[in-house]
Design a protein around this motif. Sequence first.
Motif, mmCIF file in Angstrom:
data_model
loop_
_atom_site.group_PDB
_atom_site.id
_atom_site.type_symbol
_atom_site.label_atom_id
_atom_site.label_comp_id
_atom_site.label_asym_id
_atom_site.label_seq_id
_atom_site.Cartn_x
_atom_site.Cartn_y
_atom_site.Cartn_z
ATOM 1 N N ILE A 1 -2.750 -7.591 -8.113
ATOM 2 C CA ILE A 1 -2.506 -6.017 -7.632
ATOM 3 C C ILE A 1 -3.625 -5.760 -6.676
ATOM 4 C CG2 ILE A 1 -2.823 -3.607 -8.566
ATOM 5 C CD1 ILE A 1 -1.801 -4.664 -11.241
ATOM 6 N N ASP A 2 -4.636 -5.884 -6.637
ATOM 7 C CA ASP A 2 -5.632 -5.723 -5.706
ATOM 8 C C ASP A 2 -5.287 -6.289 -4.197
ATOM 9 O OD1 ASP A 2 -7.206 -3.950 -7.186
ATOM 10 O OD2 ASP A 2 -8.498 -5.477 -7.915
ATOM 11 N N THR A 3 -4.899 -7.632 -4.409
ATOM 12 C CA THR A 3 -4.456 -8.428 -3.329
ATOM 13 C C THR A 3 -3.357 -7.880 -2.494
ATOM 14 O OG1 THR A 3 -5.492 -10.509 -4.197
ATOM 15 C CG2 THR A 3 -3.792 -10.519 -2.356
ATOM 16 N N LEU A 4 -2.294 -7.408 -3.415
ATOM 17 C CA LEU A 4 -1.095 -6.806 -2.830
ATOM 18 C C LEU A 4 -1.557 -5.492 -2.069
ATOM 19 C CD1 LEU A 4 1.962 -6.603 -2.460
ATOM 20 C CD2 LEU A 4 1.940 -5.600 -4.710
ATOM 21 N N LEU A 5 -2.121 -4.623 -2.521
ATOM 22 C CA LEU A 5 -2.642 -3.539 -1.926
ATOM 23 C C LEU A 5 -3.273 -3.669 -0.842
ATOM 24 C CD1 LEU A 5 -3.731 -1.250 -4.976
ATOM 25 C CD2 LEU A 5 -1.439 -1.175 -3.751
ATOM 26 N N LYS A 6 -3.986 -4.875 -0.566
ATOM 27 C CA LYS A 6 -4.852 -4.896 0.554
ATOM 28 C C LYS A 6 -4.067 -5.397 1.461
ATOM 29 C CE LYS A 6 -8.736 -5.074 2.649
ATOM 30 N NZ LYS A 6 -9.527 -4.063 2.904
ATOM 31 N N ASP A 7 -3.011 -6.215 1.159
ATOM 32 C CA ASP A 7 -2.057 -6.955 1.981
ATOM 33 C C ASP A 7 -0.969 -5.916 2.570
ATOM 34 O OD1 ASP A 7 -2.739 -9.535 1.633
ATOM 35 O OD2 ASP A 7 -1.235 -10.330 0.261
ATOM 36 N N ILE A 8 -0.897 -4.913 1.945
ATOM 37 C CA ILE A 8 -0.021 -3.765 2.324
ATOM 38 C C ILE A 8 -0.793 -2.903 3.349
ATOM 39 C CG2 ILE A 8 1.125 -1.764 1.873
ATOM 40 C CD1 ILE A 8 1.988 -2.933 -0.858
ATOM 41 N N GLU A 9 -2.196 -2.750 2.910
ATOM 42 C CA GLU A 9 -2.893 -2.030 4.067
ATOM 43 C C GLU A 9 -3.102 -2.552 5.153
ATOM 44 O OE1 GLU A 9 -7.602 -0.496 3.847
ATOM 45 O OE2 GLU A 9 -6.525 -1.215 2.041
ATOM 46 N N ASN A 10 -3.079 -3.877 5.169
ATOM 47 C CA ASN A 10 -3.367 -4.937 6.553
ATOM 48 C C ASN A 10 -2.019 -5.269 7.353
ATOM 49 O OD1 ASN A 10 -6.174 -5.025 5.929
ATOM 50 N ND2 ASN A 10 -5.998 -6.994 4.736
ATOM 51 N N GLY A 11 -0.923 -4.776 6.683
ATOM 52 C CA GLY A 11 0.317 -4.968 7.337
ATOM 53 C C GLY A 11 0.989 -6.412 7.069
ATOM 54 N N ASP A 12 0.369 -7.177 6.323
ATOM 55 C CA ASP A 12 0.798 -8.530 5.928
ATOM 56 C C ASP A 12 1.965 -8.462 4.867
ATOM 57 O OD1 ASP A 12 -1.034 -10.145 7.174
ATOM 58 O OD2 ASP A 12 -2.573 -9.583 5.692
ATOM 59 N N LYS A 13 2.207 -7.347 4.017
ATOM 60 C CA LYS A 13 3.137 -7.300 3.258
ATOM 61 C C LYS A 13 3.728 -5.677 3.535
ATOM 62 C CE LYS A 13 2.655 -10.627 -0.456
ATOM 63 N NZ LYS A 13 4.068 -11.236 -0.134
ATOM 64 N N TYR A 14 5.004 -5.518 3.075
ATOM 65 C CA TYR A 14 5.385 -4.068 2.997
ATOM 66 C C TYR A 14 6.118 -3.689 1.817
ATOM 67 C CZ TYR A 14 10.029 -6.280 4.215
ATOM 68 O OH TYR A 14 11.201 -6.865 3.898
ATOM 69 N N MET A 15 6.123 -2.424 1.730
ATOM 70 C CA MET A 15 6.660 -2.026 0.511
ATOM 71 C C MET A 15 8.068 -1.372 0.711
ATOM 72 S SD MET A 15 3.885 0.716 -1.340
ATOM 73 C CE MET A 15 5.063 1.213 -2.720
ATOM 74 N N LYS A 16 9.032 -1.738 -0.133
ATOM 75 C CA LYS A 16 10.249 -1.396 -0.225
ATOM 76 C C LYS A 16 10.595 -1.255 -1.674
ATOM 77 C CE LYS A 16 14.964 -2.490 1.757
ATOM 78 N NZ LYS A 16 15.813 -3.323 2.295
ATOM 79 N N VAL A 17 10.692 0.229 -2.016
ATOM 80 C CA VAL A 17 11.145 0.540 -3.308
ATOM 81 C C VAL A 17 12.599 1.153 -3.678
ATOM 82 C CG1 VAL A 17 10.358 2.324 -5.065
ATOM 83 C CG2 VAL A 17 8.892 1.387 -3.359
ATOM 84 N N TYR A 18 13.113 0.509 -4.534
ATOM 85 C CA TYR A 18 14.539 0.670 -4.938
ATOM 86 C C TYR A 18 14.171 1.639 -6.153
ATOM 87 C CZ TYR A 18 15.857 -2.947 -2.176
ATOM 88 O OH TYR A 18 16.408 -3.981 -1.218
ATOM 89 N N LYS A 19 14.978 3.013 -6.214
ATOM 90 C CA LYS A 19 14.910 3.982 -7.115
ATOM 91 C C LYS A 19 15.871 3.566 -8.395
ATOM 92 C CE LYS A 19 12.174 6.964 -5.135
ATOM 93 N NZ LYS A 19 10.961 7.225 -5.668
ATOM 94 N N GLN A 20 15.365 3.963 -9.638
ATOM 95 C CA GLN A 20 16.129 3.424 -10.612
ATOM 96 C C GLN A 20 17.702 4.010 -10.703
ATOM 97 O OE1 GLN A 20 15.189 6.045 -14.214
ATOM 98 N NE2 GLN A 20 13.512 6.893 -12.941
#
Length: 202
Positions: free
Chosen positions: A166-185
């Motif tokens: 989880i910490d790695t994912l958040l850091k990757d998002i913060e650094n632009g290495d990953k991006y969030m795309k949320v699908y609502k229920q």
Amino acid sequence: MFSDKANSIFQDAINTYKIKNTVDQPFTNKYDKNEDVIAHLLYRKCWIDTVQWAYEDIIRDPNIDPVDALALKRKIDASNQDRTDTVEYIDSYFLDKYKDVTPKPDATINTESPAWGIDRLSILALKIYHMNVEATRTDASDAHRAACQKKLDVLLEQRVDLSTAIDTLLKDIENGDKYMKVYKQMKMYNDDELNPVLRASK
């Protein structure tokens, strides 16, 4: 690290619930959403999970009255909806937090959003709590305690791994290495237009 904060809040929520240890106790959030919105959401998330854990224990009583079981099933359904809503609120928090981050051209999406990882971390906190109870039960056999201690050791290792992820994912998002795309229920069975049984009963 974010996971340290989350794990601490989850433990606080569980310990507070266990003081009275009843599903009927009123809920009071220790964290002001205007001062620390993510702490407010994390505490609520784990409280929901803790109450639902108790619901799931109760409904498995082989002698439960069928009428009581149906009423409890309705509560579990409502709790599941509340849980899912809260997960989406947590993801909304992260979407807002990282809204100004521009993903790198080679940025990738994760298999799950941060909040769904946090959802599993909250439930894992409950597994650890209850397995520890079993591993230290004075009225249980040595074999039972030993078996539960082995399971507890695995759960504790799992918490380290999940927290790190989880910490790695958040850091990757913060650094632009990953991006969030949320699908609502898009649950269909609660919608009286999409569930044919509910639609027919109108």
